[in-house]
Design a protein around this motif. Structure first.
Motif, PDB file in Angstrom:
ATOM      1  N   ALA A   1     -11.505  -0.831   4.366  1.00  0.00           N
ATOM      2  CA  ALA A   1     -10.080  -0.788   4.706  1.00  0.00           C
ATOM      3  C   ALA A   1      -9.325  -1.730   3.779  1.00  0.00           C
ATOM      4  O   ALA A   1      -9.822  -2.810   3.435  1.00  0.00           O
ATOM      5  CB  ALA A   1      -9.874  -1.201   6.165  1.00  0.00           C
ATOM      6  N   VAL A   2      -8.117  -1.333   3.370  1.00  0.00           N
ATOM      7  CA  VAL A   2      -7.322  -2.130   2.432  1.00  0.00           C
ATOM      8  C   VAL A   2      -5.887  -2.250   2.943  1.00  0.00           C
ATOM      9  O   VAL A   2      -5.283  -1.261   3.352  1.00  0.00           O
ATOM     10  CB  VAL A   2      -7.307  -1.502   1.020  1.00  0.00           C
ATOM     11  N   VAL A   3      -5.370  -3.475   2.920  1.00  0.00           N
ATOM     12  CA  VAL A   3      -3.963  -3.725   3.206  1.00  0.00           C
ATOM     13  C   VAL A   3      -3.423  -4.623   2.111  1.00  0.00           C
ATOM     14  O   VAL A   3      -4.021  -5.662   1.794  1.00  0.00           O
ATOM     15  CB  VAL A   3      -3.758  -4.389   4.584  1.00  0.00           C
ATOM     16  N   GLN A   4      -2.300  -4.232   1.523  1.00  0.00           N
ATOM     17  CA  GLN A   4      -1.658  -5.044   0.493  1.00  0.00           C
ATOM     18  C   GLN A   4      -0.643  -5.993   1.147  1.00  0.00           C
ATOM     19  O   GLN A   4      -0.022  -5.638   2.150  1.00  0.00           O
ATOM     20  CB  GLN A   4      -0.952  -4.152  -0.517  1.00  0.00           C
ATOM     21  N   LEU A   5      -0.488  -7.159   0.551  1.00  0.00           N
ATOM     22  CA  LEU A   5       0.378  -8.177   1.132  1.00  0.00           C
ATOM     23  C   LEU A   5       1.322  -8.731   0.073  1.00  0.00           C
ATOM     24  O   LEU A   5       0.874  -9.253  -0.953  1.00  0.00           O
ATOM     25  CB  LEU A   5      -0.483  -9.304   1.724  1.00  0.00           C
ATOM     26  N   ASP A   6       2.621  -8.595   0.312  1.00  0.00           N
ATOM     27  CA  ASP A   6       3.682  -9.045  -0.586  1.00  0.00           C
ATOM     28  C   ASP A   6       3.723  -8.177  -1.838  1.00  0.00           C
ATOM     29  O   ASP A   6       4.480  -7.232  -1.920  1.00  0.00           O
ATOM     30  CB  ASP A   6       3.538 -10.529  -0.918  1.00  0.00           C
ATOM     31  N   ARG A   7       2.912  -8.473  -2.840  1.00  0.00           N
ATOM     32  CA  ARG A   7       2.845  -7.600  -4.010  1.00  0.00           C
ATOM     33  C   ARG A   7       2.027  -6.355  -3.673  1.00  0.00           C
ATOM     34  O   ARG A   7       1.041  -6.433  -2.949  1.00  0.00           O
ATOM     35  CB  ARG A   7       2.188  -8.314  -5.184  1.00  0.00           C
ATOM     36  N   THR A   8       2.419  -5.239  -4.257  1.00  0.00           N
ATOM     37  CA  THR A   8       1.686  -3.997  -4.037  1.00  0.00           C
ATOM     38  C   THR A   8       1.441  -3.282  -5.362  1.00  0.00           C
ATOM     39  O   THR A   8       2.261  -3.358  -6.282  1.00  0.00           O
ATOM     40  CB  THR A   8       2.458  -3.051  -3.095  1.00  0.00           C
ATOM     41  N   LEU A   9       0.337  -2.606  -5.438  1.00  0.00           N
ATOM     42  CA  LEU A   9       0.027  -1.789  -6.600  1.00  0.00           C
ATOM     43  C   LEU A   9       0.889  -0.531  -6.566  1.00  0.00           C
ATOM     44  O   LEU A   9       1.003   0.125  -5.523  1.00  0.00           O
ATOM     45  CB  LEU A   9      -1.456  -1.409  -6.603  1.00  0.00           C
ATOM     46  N   TYR A  10       1.481  -0.206  -7.676  1.00  0.00           N
ATOM     47  CA  TYR A  10       2.445   0.894  -7.753  1.00  0.00           C
ATOM     48  C   TYR A  10       1.780   2.217  -7.379  1.00  0.00           C
ATOM     49  O   TYR A  10       0.779   2.623  -7.963  1.00  0.00           O
ATOM     50  CB  TYR A  10       3.014   0.968  -9.165  1.00  0.00           C
ATOM     51  N   ASN A  11       2.338   2.872  -6.346  1.00  0.00           N
ATOM     52  CA  ASN A  11       1.866   4.189  -5.892  1.00  0.00           C
ATOM     53  C   ASN A  11       0.369   4.208  -5.579  1.00  0.00           C
ATOM     54  O   ASN A  11      -0.311   5.209  -5.813  1.00  0.00           O
ATOM     55  CB  ASN A  11       2.174   5.268  -6.936  1.00  0.00           C
ATOM     56  N   ALA A  12      -0.152   3.119  -5.012  1.00  0.00           N
ATOM     57  CA  ALA A  12      -1.590   3.064  -4.717  1.00  0.00           C
ATOM     58  C   ALA A  12      -1.939   3.661  -3.362  1.00  0.00           C
ATOM     59  O   ALA A  12      -3.105   3.880  -3.052  1.00  0.00           O
ATOM     60  CB  ALA A  12      -2.083   1.626  -4.789  1.00  0.00           C
ATOM     61  N   ASP A  13      -0.953   3.886  -2.504  1.00  0.00           N
ATOM     62  CA  ASP A  13      -1.155   4.577  -1.235  1.00  0.00           C
ATOM     63  C   ASP A  13      -2.065   3.824  -0.266  1.00  0.00           C
ATOM     64  O   ASP A  13      -2.893   4.414   0.422  1.00  0.00           O
ATOM     65  CB  ASP A  13      -1.716   5.983  -1.487  1.00  0.00           C
ATOM     66  N   PHE A  14      -1.917   2.496  -0.224  1.00  0.00           N
ATOM     67  CA  PHE A  14      -2.589   1.682   0.778  1.00  0.00           C
ATOM     68  C   PHE A  14      -1.540   1.161   1.771  1.00  0.00           C
ATOM     69  O   PHE A  14      -0.361   1.069   1.435  1.00  0.00           O
ATOM     70  CB  PHE A  14      -3.288   0.475   0.139  1.00  0.00           C
ATOM     71  N   SER A  15      -1.983   0.798   2.963  1.00  0.00           N
ATOM     72  CA  SER A  15      -1.072   0.131   3.891  1.00  0.00           C
ATOM     73  C   SER A  15      -0.617  -1.193   3.289  1.00  0.00           C
ATOM     74  O   SER A  15      -1.317  -1.783   2.458  1.00  0.00           O
ATOM     75  CB  SER A  15      -1.761  -0.112   5.239  1.00  0.00           C
ATOM     76  N   SER A  16       0.542  -1.672   3.743  1.00  0.00           N
ATOM     77  CA  SER A  16       1.078  -2.887   3.125  1.00  0.00           C
ATOM     78  C   SER A  16       2.023  -3.618   4.055  1.00  0.00           C
ATOM     79  O   SER A  16       2.628  -3.022   4.960  1.00  0.00           O
ATOM     80  CB  SER A  16       1.804  -2.546   1.817  1.00  0.00           C
ATOM     81  N   VAL A  17       2.128  -4.918   3.832  1.00  0.00           N
ATOM     82  CA  VAL A  17       3.141  -5.765   4.464  1.00  0.00           C
ATOM     83  C   VAL A  17       3.958  -6.355   3.313  1.00  0.00           C
ATOM     84  O   VAL A  17       3.413  -7.068   2.464  1.00  0.00           O
ATOM     85  CB  VAL A  17       2.515  -6.889   5.304  1.00  0.00           C
ATOM     86  N   VAL A  18       5.237  -6.022   3.285  1.00  0.00           N
ATOM     87  CA  VAL A  18       6.097  -6.427   2.162  1.00  0.00           C
ATOM     88  C   VAL A  18       7.345  -7.124   2.701  1.00  0.00           C
ATOM     89  O   VAL A  18       7.658  -7.049   3.889  1.00  0.00           O
ATOM     90  CB  VAL A  18       6.507  -5.214   1.307  1.00  0.00           C
ATOM     91  N   LEU A  19       8.045  -7.789   1.803  1.00  0.00           N
ATOM     92  CA  LEU A  19       9.300  -8.450   2.150  1.00  0.00           C
ATOM     93  C   LEU A  19      10.463  -7.526   1.836  1.00  0.00           C
ATOM     94  O   LEU A  19      10.371  -6.672   0.950  1.00  0.00           O
ATOM     95  CB  LEU A  19       9.447  -9.759   1.375  1.00  0.00           C
ATOM     96  N   ASP A  20      11.570  -7.712   2.541  1.00  0.00           N
ATOM     97  CA  ASP A  20      12.787  -6.944   2.264  1.00  0.00           C
ATOM     98  C   ASP A  20      13.498  -7.626   1.105  1.00  0.00           C
ATOM     99  O   ASP A  20      14.418  -8.427   1.291  1.00  0.00           O
ATOM    100  CB  ASP A  20      13.673  -6.886   3.505  1.00  0.00           C
ATOM    101  N   ASN A  21      13.077  -7.297  -0.095  1.00  0.00           N
ATOM    102  CA  ASN A  21      13.540  -8.019  -1.281  1.00  0.00           C
ATOM    103  C   ASN A  21      14.979  -7.698  -1.654  1.00  0.00           C
ATOM    104  O   ASN A  21      15.712  -8.568  -2.139  1.00  0.00           O
ATOM    105  CB  ASN A  21      12.601  -7.721  -2.446  1.00  0.00           C
TER     106      ASN A  21
END
Length: 343
Positions: A149-169
């Motif tokens: 299982a993969v979750v990205q945090l803050d930075r994300t790989l472009y169009n990598a299609d993993f779940s993520s937690v990001v900031l409202d930049n």
């Protein structure tokens, strides 16, 4: 027995004169072995210093209790908050955290992912070294083809299609601009003067999605208010030293701007160092940051910040990861964390 050799089940079995299978059962399934035999085996294991191989045992039962955290920003106080949250909440769910500091190096990041895949980690929380569209590491396909299982945090790989937690930049940039228009550039909305007001933006990498979103928020707000504020942008890499050098060079060449916007803590600290080196007091040049600047109050310095709850972001990343571990068929999900302006 050599002192540096790991004690095995076979060593314990030889000491007590029993089979490897009996010793393994006593240590891993004690209810299957007579109490007298179990006590004898446990005493021998303790005497020899036998330590069970939790990793191998996890593989045997097809259940890994290991979560990897891969990040390029261990020295960033915001990331320290997120790491603390992930570690604390992972313990509550009986998972161990293996932290990799890639130090901004693509090969270290690739090695970290390969290591975690070889360890058959249950999940990976990933904050990659870059969120630029042309950064497409080979391990993306490896992760998609694996069971991890993969979750990205803050930075994300472009169009990598993993779940993520990001900031409202974008919103963070808008919040910065609104504050500056209210507190610093109020006069810029009046008829233009001979000398336009200048906002110096000490930014991250030029092609970073996060950088572009934060800058777009500033630009949109300034345009909507029809201000006479000019933007000067210094591209950087979200670390302290390049920001200090770039801001210092700018001030030497152009003089003081109306205000400085640092796109993260380390950039802003670099800008403050550049100001100090040139004898510019913090109360004579307005500075605003994204994310809190730790310990400035000790020196009686106040810098408005758009503060994000790093602990909450880390906790949500771990929760998303646990959900995906429990159900690998879940579709990718994005959680957005919005900051708060602290003046």
């Amino acid at each position: 027995m050599a002192k540096n050799r790991r004690v095995t089940i076979a060593d314990v079995a030889a000491r007590v004169g029993l089979t490897n299978i009996t010793v393994s059962r006593a240590l891993n399934r004690p209810e299957m072995v007579k109490a007298e035999t179990r006590s004898k085996i446990e005493a021998a294991a303790s005497e020899l210093g036998y330590v069970p191989n939790a990793f191998a045992r996890g593989l045997k039962h097809s259940e890994s209790r290991l979560i990897g955290f891969v990040t390029a920003s261990v020295d960033n106080p915001f990331y320290a908050e997120m790491i603390k949250a992930v570690s604390r909440h992972a313990k509550r769910h009986n998972y161990a955290i293996l932290l990799f500091d890639t130090d901004g190096e693509a090969w270290l990041e690739a090695n970290a992912i390969e290591t975690l895949l070889s360890y058959q980690a249950a999940g990976i929380i990933l904050s990659p070294i870059s969120d630029e569209p042309d950064y497409r590491p080979d391990y993306i396909e490896r992760l998609h083809n694996s069971d991890v299982a993969v979750v990205q945090l803050d930075r994300t790989l472009y169009n990598a299609d993993f779940s993520s937690v990001v900031l409202d930049n974008v919103w963070a940039g808008q919040c910065v601009a609104a504050h500056l228009l209210k507190r610093v550039f109020a006069e810029a909305t009046e008829p233009a003067t001979d000398e336009p007001s200048r906002l110096l933006v000490a930014a991250g990498p030029a092609h970073s999605i996060i950088t572009r979103e934060r800058l777009a928020g500033v630009q949109t707000t300034l345009a909507e208010n029809e201000t006479g504020v000019d933007l000067d942008v210094l591209w950087g890499d979200y670390t302290l030293e390049p920001a200090r050098e770039a801001v210092g060079t700018y001030i030497a060449a152009h003089g003081m701007p109306g205000a400085i916007f640092g796109m993260n803590q380390l950039i802003t600290l670099g800008a403050l160092q550049a100001m100090k080196a040139r004898g510019i007091a913090p109360d004579t040049l307005s500075v605003i940051s994204i994310d809190r600047l730790p310990y400035l109050d000790i020196f009686d310095i106040r810098v408005p910040c758009v503060v994000h709850d790093g602990f909450h972001a880390g906790q949500r990343a771990l929760e998303l990861l646990l959900e995906r571990i429990a159900d690998p068929e879940l579709p990718p999900q994005t959680v957005t964390v919005r900051g708060t302006l602290v003046e």
